[in-house]
Design an enzyme around this catalytic site. Structure first.
Site, PDB file in Angstrom:
ATOM      1  N   HIS A   1      36.356  35.803  36.342  1.00 13.79           N
ATOM      2  CA  HIS A   1      36.713  36.561  37.460  1.00 13.79           C
ATOM      3  C   HIS A   1      36.029  38.069  37.618  1.00 13.79           C
ATOM      4  O   HIS A   1      35.858  38.436  38.420  1.00 13.79           O
ATOM      5  CB  HIS A   1      38.339  36.683  37.451  1.00 13.79           C
TER       6      HIS A   1
ATOM      7  N   GLU B   1      31.700  42.849  42.697  1.00 15.32           N
ATOM      8  CA  GLU B   1      31.677  42.925  41.331  1.00 15.32           C
ATOM      9  C   GLU B   1      30.915  44.097  40.548  1.00 15.32           C
ATOM     10  O   GLU B   1      31.566  44.811  40.057  1.00 15.32           O
ATOM     11  CB  GLU B   1      31.843  41.760  40.406  1.00 15.32           C
TER      12      GLU B   1
ATOM     13  N   HIS C   1      32.874  47.301  39.668  1.00 16.23           N
ATOM     14  CA  HIS C   1      33.332  47.402  38.394  1.00 16.23           C
ATOM     15  C   HIS C   1      31.923  47.869  37.505  1.00 16.23           C
ATOM     16  O   HIS C   1      32.057  48.501  36.546  1.00 16.23           O
ATOM     17  CB  HIS C   1      33.903  46.277  37.844  1.00 16.23           C
TER      18      HIS C   1
END
Length: 261
Positions: free
Chosen positions: A70, A118, A122
């Site tokens: 994830h 992502e 992040h």
């Protein structure tokens, strides 16, 4: 056509952005590189779709049979540098592994768009650490962590297999995973409720220090959760209750939003 002067200015601007994309500036490091902990999060495709408001948008590619990635999320850091673009060509050599271990489970989002989100949200924050300071290196680290945390094997070795009818005590699930993900209190084994109100295993969040060792106990990062990616904004995952049986639904490629119907 641009004048020679404007052309030179444009080229210098591109060069400056490129150089700053390759290495964090001192100002960026001071502002964003204050985090000490990360969460490496794995999800189970068999129950992922149960948490989506529009479950018909869910899809599980035919080749997916295992837990998938994830994300890898630095704490208290989010979308640190939108100036650092990512292109599909950056991940060309990793594409086969990423497609297998980090696929999008939404019809409306390609796997690359998932990876791009992502990275922007992040990876751009993790990039201030040497070893993750480019899109390629960040995703390489994520794949190495996926190999390190083999949840599929840990559960199977403990006799915990996907089933629509059999549930497992929480303690058995926790005991099976502890040798792999640790028994740190910050480890989260997450469940979701199906339409019958049953607790269904869906996700595991593993705390890591900045050097990627297991566990992280920096006070400034405790309790801090990274903002979830867009597709999970309404995802109702929660820590599995320790006093309730846990179901581990199988993957249903034909009916991913109804794995046991």
């Amino acid at each position: 056509m641009l004048s020679p002067v404007l052309l030179v200015v444009a080229l210098l601007t591109v060069l400056t952005v490129t150089m700053e994309s390759d290495h964090w500036t001192a100002d960026q490091q001071e502002k964003f590189c204050t985090w000490q902990c990360l969460k490496f999060t794995l999800q189970w495709p068999g129950s992922f779709c149960l948490g989506l408001k529009n479950s018909s948008q869910c899809r599980i590619p035919p080749n997916i049979q295992t837990w998938t990635i994830h994300g890898l999320w630095p704490s208290k850091a989010h979308t640190c540098c939108r100036c650092w673009p990512i292109f599909h060509s950056d991940l060309k050599e990793l594409d086969p592994e990423l497609s297998q271990l980090w696929p999008s489970l939404l019809k409306t989002q390609s796997s690359f768009l998932f990876w791009k989100d992502e990275w922007i949200k992040h990876g751009s924050c993790a990039a201030c650490v040497e070893g993750m300071n480019s899109p390629l290196r960040y995703f390489q680290i994520c794949l190495k962590l996926r190999g390190r945390f083999d949840i599929d094997r840990a559960l199977e070795d403990a006799g915990i297999k996907p089933s629509c009818n059999q549930s497992y005590p929480y303690d058995k699930v926790n005991h099976a995973l502890a040798p792999v993900i640790g028994d740190d209190p910050d480890v989260q084994i997450q469940c979701i409720n199906d339409e019958k109100g049953q607790e269904v295993l869906v996700q595991v969040k593993i705390p890591l220090s900045q050097n990627l060792t297991l566990g992280c106990h920096h006070k400034e990062d405790q309790g801090a959760e990274p903002e979830p990616p867009q597709l999970w904004h309404t995802f109702p995952g929660h820590p599995c209750p320790q006093d309730s049986p846990v179901f581990y639904f199988p993957i249903n490629h034909d009916h991913p939003h109804q794995p046991c119907d």
